[in-house]
Design a protein around this motif. Structure first.
Motif, PDB file in Angstrom:
ATOM      1  N   ALA A  31       0.834  -1.204   0.000  1.00 29.50           N
ATOM      2  CA  ALA A  31       0.000   0.000   0.000  1.00 29.50           C
ATOM      3  C   ALA A  31       0.870   1.256   0.000  1.00 29.50           C
ATOM      4  O   ALA A  31       0.599   2.213  -0.730  1.00 29.50           O
ATOM      5  N   GLU A  32       1.917   1.253   0.798  1.00 30.15           N
ATOM      6  CA  GLU A  32       2.830   2.390   0.854  1.00 30.15           C
ATOM      7  C   GLU A  32       3.496   2.622  -0.500  1.00 30.15           C
ATOM      8  O   GLU A  32       3.569   3.749  -0.991  1.00 30.15           O
ATOM      9  N   ALA A  33       3.964   1.547  -1.117  1.00 30.09           N
ATOM     10  CA  ALA A  33       4.627   1.660  -2.421  1.00 30.09           C
ATOM     11  C   ALA A  33       3.641   2.126  -3.491  1.00 30.09           C
ATOM     12  O   ALA A  33       3.965   2.999  -4.303  1.00 30.09           O
ATOM     13  N   LEU A  34       2.435   1.559  -3.510  1.00 28.49           N
ATOM     14  CA  LEU A  34       1.419   1.949  -4.476  1.00 28.49           C
ATOM     15  C   LEU A  34       1.059   3.424  -4.313  1.00 28.49           C
ATOM     16  O   LEU A  34       0.948   4.168  -5.289  1.00 28.49           O
ATOM     17  N   GLY A  35       0.905   3.837  -3.070  1.00 24.12           N
ATOM     18  CA  GLY A  35       0.589   5.245  -2.811  1.00 24.12           C
ATOM     19  C   GLY A  35       1.688   6.174  -3.274  1.00 24.12           C
ATOM     20  O   GLY A  35       1.419   7.209  -3.895  1.00 24.12           O
ATOM     21  N   GLU A  36       2.915   5.819  -3.006  1.00 22.86           N
ATOM     22  CA  GLU A  36       4.047   6.677  -3.355  1.00 22.86           C
ATOM     23  C   GLU A  36       4.239   6.766  -4.867  1.00 22.86           C
ATOM     24  O   GLU A  36       4.373   7.853  -5.424  1.00 22.86           O
ATOM     25  N   VAL A  37       4.246   5.647  -5.531  1.00 21.88           N
ATOM     26  CA  VAL A  37       4.574   5.629  -6.959  1.00 21.88           C
ATOM     27  C   VAL A  37       3.375   6.021  -7.831  1.00 21.88           C
ATOM     28  O   VAL A  37       3.516   6.809  -8.764  1.00 21.88           O
ATOM     29  N   TYR A  38       2.201   5.497  -7.530  1.00 26.54           N
ATOM     30  CA  TYR A  38       1.057   5.708  -8.406  1.00 26.54           C
ATOM     31  C   TYR A  38       0.269   6.982  -8.063  1.00 26.54           C
ATOM     32  O   TYR A  38       0.034   7.824  -8.917  1.00 26.54           O
ATOM     33  N   ASN A  42       5.736  10.027  -6.576  1.00 27.55           N
ATOM     34  CA  ASN A  42       7.044  10.335  -5.968  1.00 27.55           C
ATOM     35  C   ASN A  42       7.130  11.764  -5.448  1.00 27.55           C
ATOM     36  O   ASN A  42       8.121  12.453  -5.624  1.00 27.55           O
ATOM     37  N   GLY A  43       6.053  12.221  -4.808  1.00 28.24           N
ATOM     38  CA  GLY A  43       6.050  13.526  -4.159  1.00 28.24           C
ATOM     39  C   GLY A  43       5.565  14.683  -5.018  1.00 28.24           C
ATOM     40  O   GLY A  43       5.545  15.821  -4.563  1.00 28.24           O
ATOM     41  N   ARG A  44       5.142  14.428  -6.240  1.00 29.48           N
ATOM     42  CA  ARG A  44       4.709  15.511  -7.122  1.00 29.48           C
ATOM     43  C   ARG A  44       3.223  15.847  -6.988  1.00 29.48           C
ATOM     44  O   ARG A  44       2.779  16.887  -7.469  1.00 29.48           O
ATOM     45  N   ARG A  45       2.436  14.994  -6.350  1.00 30.95           N
ATOM     46  CA  ARG A  45       0.998  15.272  -6.206  1.00 30.95           C
ATOM     47  C   ARG A  45       0.427  14.493  -5.025  1.00 30.95           C
ATOM     48  O   ARG A  45       1.098  13.662  -4.432  1.00 30.95           O
ATOM     49  N   ALA A  46      -0.808  14.760  -4.707  1.00 30.34           N
ATOM     50  CA  ALA A  46      -1.567  14.067  -3.646  1.00 30.34           C
ATOM     51  C   ALA A  46      -0.802  13.982  -2.336  1.00 30.34           C
ATOM     52  O   ALA A  46      -0.764  12.942  -1.686  1.00 30.34           O
ATOM     53  N   HIS A  47      -0.221  15.093  -1.927  1.00 31.41           N
ATOM     54  CA  HIS A  47       0.531  15.137  -0.663  1.00 31.41           C
ATOM     55  C   HIS A  47      -0.387  14.766   0.505  1.00 31.41           C
ATOM     56  O   HIS A  47      -1.509  15.220   0.594  1.00 31.41           O
ATOM     57  N   GLY A  48       0.095  13.923   1.362  1.00 32.91           N
ATOM     58  CA  GLY A  48      -0.655  13.518   2.540  1.00 32.91           C
ATOM     59  C   GLY A  48      -1.662  12.399   2.316  1.00 32.91           C
ATOM     60  O   GLY A  48      -2.314  11.959   3.255  1.00 32.91           O
ATOM     61  N   LEU A  49      -1.791  11.935   1.081  1.00 31.95           N
ATOM     62  CA  LEU A  49      -2.725  10.848   0.795  1.00 31.95           C
ATOM     63  C   LEU A  49      -2.226   9.553   1.431  1.00 31.95           C
ATOM     64  O   LEU A  49      -1.068   9.188   1.299  1.00 31.95           O
ATOM     65  N   GLU A  50      -3.097   8.885   2.145  1.00 30.52           N
ATOM     66  CA  GLU A  50      -2.775   7.597   2.750  1.00 30.52           C
ATOM     67  C   GLU A  50      -3.479   6.498   1.968  1.00 30.52           C
ATOM     68  O   GLU A  50      -4.650   6.639   1.612  1.00 30.52           O
ATOM     69  N   VAL A  51      -2.787   5.415   1.687  1.00 33.67           N
ATOM     70  CA  VAL A  51      -3.353   4.288   0.959  1.00 33.67           C
ATOM     71  C   VAL A  51      -3.394   3.084   1.882  1.00 33.67           C
ATOM     72  O   VAL A  51      -2.408   2.772   2.551  1.00 33.67           O
ATOM     73  N   GLU A  52      -4.538   2.428   1.929  1.00 33.32           N
ATOM     74  CA  GLU A  52      -4.704   1.227   2.744  1.00 33.32           C
ATOM     75  C   GLU A  52      -5.363   0.154   1.882  1.00 33.32           C
ATOM     76  O   GLU A  52      -6.362   0.406   1.220  1.00 33.32           O
TER      77      GLU A  52
END
Length: 63
Positions: A31-38, A42-52
């Motif tokens: 979930a962490e990897a999917l949230g970060e990459v997709y 890699n920090g360019r959008r959706a700051h603070g979004l948590e994926v579960e």
């Protein structure tokens, strides 16, 4: 790095609670990897979004 954390978790040889904890950790890392990459790109959008990831039956990734 996420890949290093995932490489150390091999739930197949574990028993009972240890296996369950390893699988839970793998799902959390996925979930962490999917949230970060997709989603966060890699920090360019959706700051603070948590994926579960919940209620998984099957999850397959190809690198």
């Amino acid at each position: 790095m996420l890949a290093d954390q995932i490489a150390h978790l091999r739930p197949g040889g574990l028993r009972d609670g240890a296996r369950e904890r390893a699988l839970d950790r793998l799902v959390a890392l996925a979930a962490e990897a999917l949230g970060e990459v997709y989603f966060r790109d890699n920090g360019r959008r959706a700051h603070g979004l948590e994926v579960e990831l919940t209620d998984l039956i099957d999850l397959e990734f190809e690198l």
